[in-house]
Write a protein that holds these residues in place. Structure first.
Motif, mmCIF file in Angstrom:
data_model
loop_
_atom_site.group_PDB
_atom_site.id
_atom_site.type_symbol
_atom_site.label_atom_id
_atom_site.label_comp_id
_atom_site.label_asym_id
_atom_site.label_seq_id
_atom_site.Cartn_x
_atom_site.Cartn_y
_atom_site.Cartn_z
ATOM 1 N N ASP A 273 0.852 -1.193 0.000
ATOM 2 C CA ASP A 273 0.000 0.000 0.000
ATOM 3 C C ASP A 273 0.881 1.234 0.000
ATOM 4 O O ASP A 273 1.562 1.525 0.987
ATOM 5 C CB ASP A 273 -0.931 0.014 1.208
ATOM 6 N N HIS A 529 -8.624 -0.448 -0.397
ATOM 7 C CA HIS A 529 -7.318 -0.332 0.250
ATOM 8 C C HIS A 529 -6.305 -1.224 -0.478
ATOM 9 O O HIS A 529 -6.646 -1.892 -1.435
ATOM 10 C CB HIS A 529 -7.409 -0.714 1.729
ATOM 11 N N MET A 530 -5.069 -1.230 0.011
ATOM 12 C CA MET A 530 -3.972 -1.946 -0.637
ATOM 13 C C MET A 530 -3.696 -1.361 -2.025
ATOM 14 O O MET A 530 -3.664 -2.064 -3.045
ATOM 15 C CB MET A 530 -4.231 -3.448 -0.708
#
Length: 605
Positions: A273, A529-530
Motif C-alpha cells: 500500500d 485499500h492496498m
C-alpha cells in the motif's frame, strides 16, 4: 469500530500539508486544459485507426498494540516517528502528568469519567455516531441498517451474540437490549486512543478485565488484568493499529471479511500500500485517519453510504469534511478527478478513463496480498461435526489456514485475489430478516446498483463472498443463530441447531417454525485499500485483450478496443493502414518523378 462506517478520529493536517499542493497544482494546470483537450482529440483520432488495425496487444478482542511494560516507550516512539518536520502531530499535553489519570481505576467507566472532566463534549459527540449506535437509516430506501440489525454471510448477525461481538464496540457493557445508550460513562475513550497495553476480550461485552478472569468459566483459560492507569496516562492520537484492532478482524479473524483490510497494513511495504507504507519504506506514511478525517468524532467514509464517483478537483484538506458536501475519504478529494500527468501524445487518455473507471479498478490490482488470507466462502451447513468421542474438529490446509471448524463449518480462503468488476453508482440495498427469500436461488445479502448509462456509475472492484446459512423453511426468512456466549443454547457450546436458531429468533424478534434448512448466499465487499505503486497498476493489456480471461471479459455496457474486436472491422482497419501507406508512397514517387522532368531553369526558380 467493528465497521468502517466511522473509523476513529484524526486531527486535520495544517493548511500547508501536501494535499494543498495538489490543489494548487490542479489550478495551475487549468489554463492548459483547452490545448490538452485539442491534443487529446487529435491523439484519439490517430489512435482509433491503430485500435482498429491492432485490436490485440499482447473473533478476537480489541487487542493491545504493545505489551503493558512497553506502553510509555512505545508511545514516545510512535509520536516521534509520526511527527513530520512541522510537528503538527505532536501533542501539547503530557497525560502522564495529569493527576486525574494517576488511578487506580476499577473499571473503564471510571477512566471515561476522568477523560470527560476535561474533554467535556467528547462522549456526547461519540454517542451521535454510528460507531456508538451501530444503526443507520438509509434515506433513499428507508432500510434500517448498521451492525446492530444487518445480516452478513460471515457470523450472520449480532443480536443474541452481543457479549461476544461488542468487544469491538466503542463502549462498555453492551451485552443485550438493556444497554443504556445515553450513559456518557459507557463510552470507551481508550479503545481508540490507547497506545498499548489495552485489551477488550471477546465475550465480556466490551468490558476490560481489571483482575485475572477465567473465560469461559471452567475452561482453565484466563485473561490477564489491564492496568487502566498506565494506559490512560499514555493515550495519544489514533493509529493504524488501533483502528485495525477492530476493523481488521471483522467476521471472526484477521482479514476474514474485507479482503483489503488486515494486519499486514500495520507494517505495510510500498508494494502492499503506497499510502500506508511508512516514509522510510518509500510510502506516504498515512494512518487510517489521514483519509478518514474526523469532525466532532464523525468520520468520513462508509461502506453503508458509499461514494462511487466524485467528479471534482481536490479538496482543501482541513475543511469541515461533513459540511463540504463531499466525502473526504475518496481518491478524488486529494488527487482530483484528472490525476494523471502525461506527455502531449498521451494527454488525457488515462484521465478520460476516470469517466468510467473507479480509481481502485486500476490501482488495486489484487487484494489479500500482504500474507494474510481472506475468506472467500463459508458453509455453515457442515458445522457441528464431531469426533466419535464427541469432540469438535478443526482441519487446516498446507499453509496452516483453518478450512473446517465444527463451530463454523467449511471455509475457502484466498490470497492475491484478482477482484471482480461491476457497474456501481453508490447505492446498495440489503436483504434483511423482513424480506422473504427464494431458497431455490442464490440470496444476495447486498446488491450494488449501477448501470453503464448512469453518469454517476463507475466500474468498481469487489470481493464476491459466497455463503451458506440457515433460513426458516416455513416463514421464508433468514435466521440469526445464537452462537458465541457460553450457555446451553449457544451453538458453539452445544452444536444444536434448533436450540441456537430458536434463541436467535427470540433475540431478533422473528418467528421460528422449528424447521430450518440452509440456502446459498453471496455478499459483495468494495475493494479500496492496498493501493499499489503506479508502476504496479493494472496494465492496459489486462483489460484490452481478446482473451476470455481479461479482467473485464464479462462486463457489458462499454466498448473495449481489443476485447470487443470484430473480424471485418479488423480487416477494414488493416486496409486503411495499407491504403494510407500506399497513398504516401505513390505521392512521394510522383513528386520525385515530376521533379526530375522539370527544366534546370524552372528548378532554379
Amino acid at each position: 469500530m467493528a465497521d468502517p462506517m466511522n473509523p476513529p478520529p484524526w486531527a486535520s493536517p495544517p493548511r500547508d500539508a501536501a494535499p494543498v499542493t495538489h490543489r494548487v497544482g490542479a489550478v495551475r494546470r487549468c489554463r492548459w486544459q483547452p490545448l490538452r483537450r485539442l491534443a487529446a482529440g487529435l491523439a484519439l483520432l490517430g489512435l482509433s485507426g491503430a485500435a482498429l488495425a491492432f485490436p490485440a496487444a499482447s473473533a478476537p478482542a480489541a487487542a493491545s498494540v504493545a505489551a503493558p511494560a512497553a506502553v510509555a516507550s512505545a508511545a514516545a516512539a510512535s509520536s516521534a516517528a509520526s511527527a513530520p518536520a512541522g510537528g503538527w502531530r505532536v501533542s501539547t499535553a503530557d497525560h502522564s502528568k495529569f493527576k486525574e489519570l494517576q488511578g487506580p481505576f476499577k473499571s473503564g467507566e471510571e477512566v471515561t469519567q476522568a477523560c470527560i472532566g476535561c474533554h467535556t463534549e467528547a462522549a456526547r459527540q461519540v454517542m451521535g455516531t454510528r460507531h456508538w449506535t451501530w444503526e443507520y437509516t438509509n434515506p433513499q430506501t428507508g432500510q434500517k441498517l448498521g451492525k446492530k440489525s444487518m445480516l452478513n454471510s460471515f457470523c450472520i448477525g449480532d443480536r443474541s451474540n452481543e457479549a461476544f461481538c461488542q468487544s469491538c464496540h466503542v463502549g462498555y457493557g453492551w451485552k443485550d437490549a438493556s444497554f443504556d445508550f445515553t450513559a456518557e460513562s459507557k463510552v470507551d475513550c481508550l479503545v481508540c486512543h490507547q497506545t498499548g497495553g489495552y485489551r477488550k476480550p471477546a465475550g465480556m461485552a466490551g468490558e476490560v478485565p481489571t483482575e485475572r478472569t477465567e473465560y469461559p468459566p471452567g475452561s482453565g483459560k484466563f485473561f490477564d488484568p489491564v492496568d487502566l492507569a498506565l494506559v490512560a496516562k499514555h493515550v495519544g492520537r489514533t493509529s493504524t493499529a488501533t483502528c485495525g484492532s477492530c476493523h481488521y478482524y471483522g467476521g471472526g479473524g484477521d482479514g476474514v471479511k474485507h479482503g483489503d483490510l488486515d494486519s499486514s497494513l500495520n507494517r505495510a511495504s510500498r508494494e502492499l500500500d503506497v499510502h500506508m507504507a511508512s516514509k522510510a519504506q518509500g510510502g506516504a506514511g498515512f494512518s487510517c485517519a489521514t483519509c478518514h478525517q474526523s469532525d466532532g468524532h464523525r468520520i468520513a467514509g462508509s461502506r453503508i453510504t458509499m461514494t462511487a464517483s466524485d467528479p471534482h478537483g481536490p479538496m482543501l484538506r482541513g475543511d469541515s469534511v461533513h459540511n463540504a458536501g463531499r466525502n473526504a475519504a475518496t481518491c478524488q478529494s486529494c488527487h482530483g478527478d484528472k490525476p494523471h500527468r502525461q506527455g502531449l501524445l498521451q494527454v488525457e487518455l488515462l484521465n478520460n478513463h476516470t469517466n468510467k473507471l473507479a480509481c481502485q479498478s486500476c490501482h488495486v490490482p489484487s487484494f489479500a496480498r500482504g500474507g494474510v488470507a481472506t475468506k472467500m466462502a463459508w458453509d455453515w451447513s457442515t458445522a457441528g461435526r464431531l469426533t466419535p468421542e464427541g469432540k469438535p474438529i478443526q482441519k487446516k490446509d498446507e499453509h496452516g489456514h483453518v478450512i473446517y471448524d465444527s463451530k463454523k463449518g467449511d471455509f475457502k480462503l484466498g490470497e492475491n485475489v484478482v477482484p471482480e468488476y461491476l457497474w456501481f453508482d453508490g447505492r446498495v440495498t440489503y436483504t434483511t430478516q423482513e424480506d422473504k427469500i427464494q431458497p431455490g436461488s442464490v440470496v444476495k445479502i447486498n446488491t450494488f446498483h449501477g448501470s453503464p448509462d448512469d453518469p454517476a456509475a463507475r466500474i468498481w472492484p469487489v470481493k464476491r463472498f459466497e455463503g451458506k446459512q440457515p433460513y426458516d423453511k416455513v416463514h421464508g426468512h433468514l435466521l440469526v443463530p445464537h452462537t458465541a456466549t457460553p450457555d446451553d443454547t449457544a451453538f458453539w457450546f452445544n452444536f444444536d441447531w434448533p436450540k441456537a436458531l430458536k434463541a436467535g429468533a427470540e433475540a431478533t424478534g422473528k418467528p421460528y417454525s422449528g424447521q430450518h434448512d440452509f440456502v446459498r448466499t453471496e455478499m459483495l465487499w468494495p475493494i479500496t485499500h492496498m493501493v499499489a505503486p503506479k508502476e504496479q497498476a493494472v496494465s492496459c493489456v489486462q483489460c484490452h485483450t481478446g482473451s476470455s480471461q481479461g479482467r473485464l471479459a464479462g462486463l457489458g455496457g462499454v466498448y473495449l478496443p481489443a476485447r470487443d474486436a470484430h473480424p471485418w472491422i479488423d480487416r477494414i482497419g488493416w486496409l486503411v493502414v495499407v491504403a494510407s501507406l500506399a497513398g504516401v508512397l505513390l505521392h512521394a514517387g510522383a513528386r520525385v518523378l515530376t521533379r526530375r522532368r522539370q527544366s534546370p531553369e524552372h528548378r532554379h526558380v
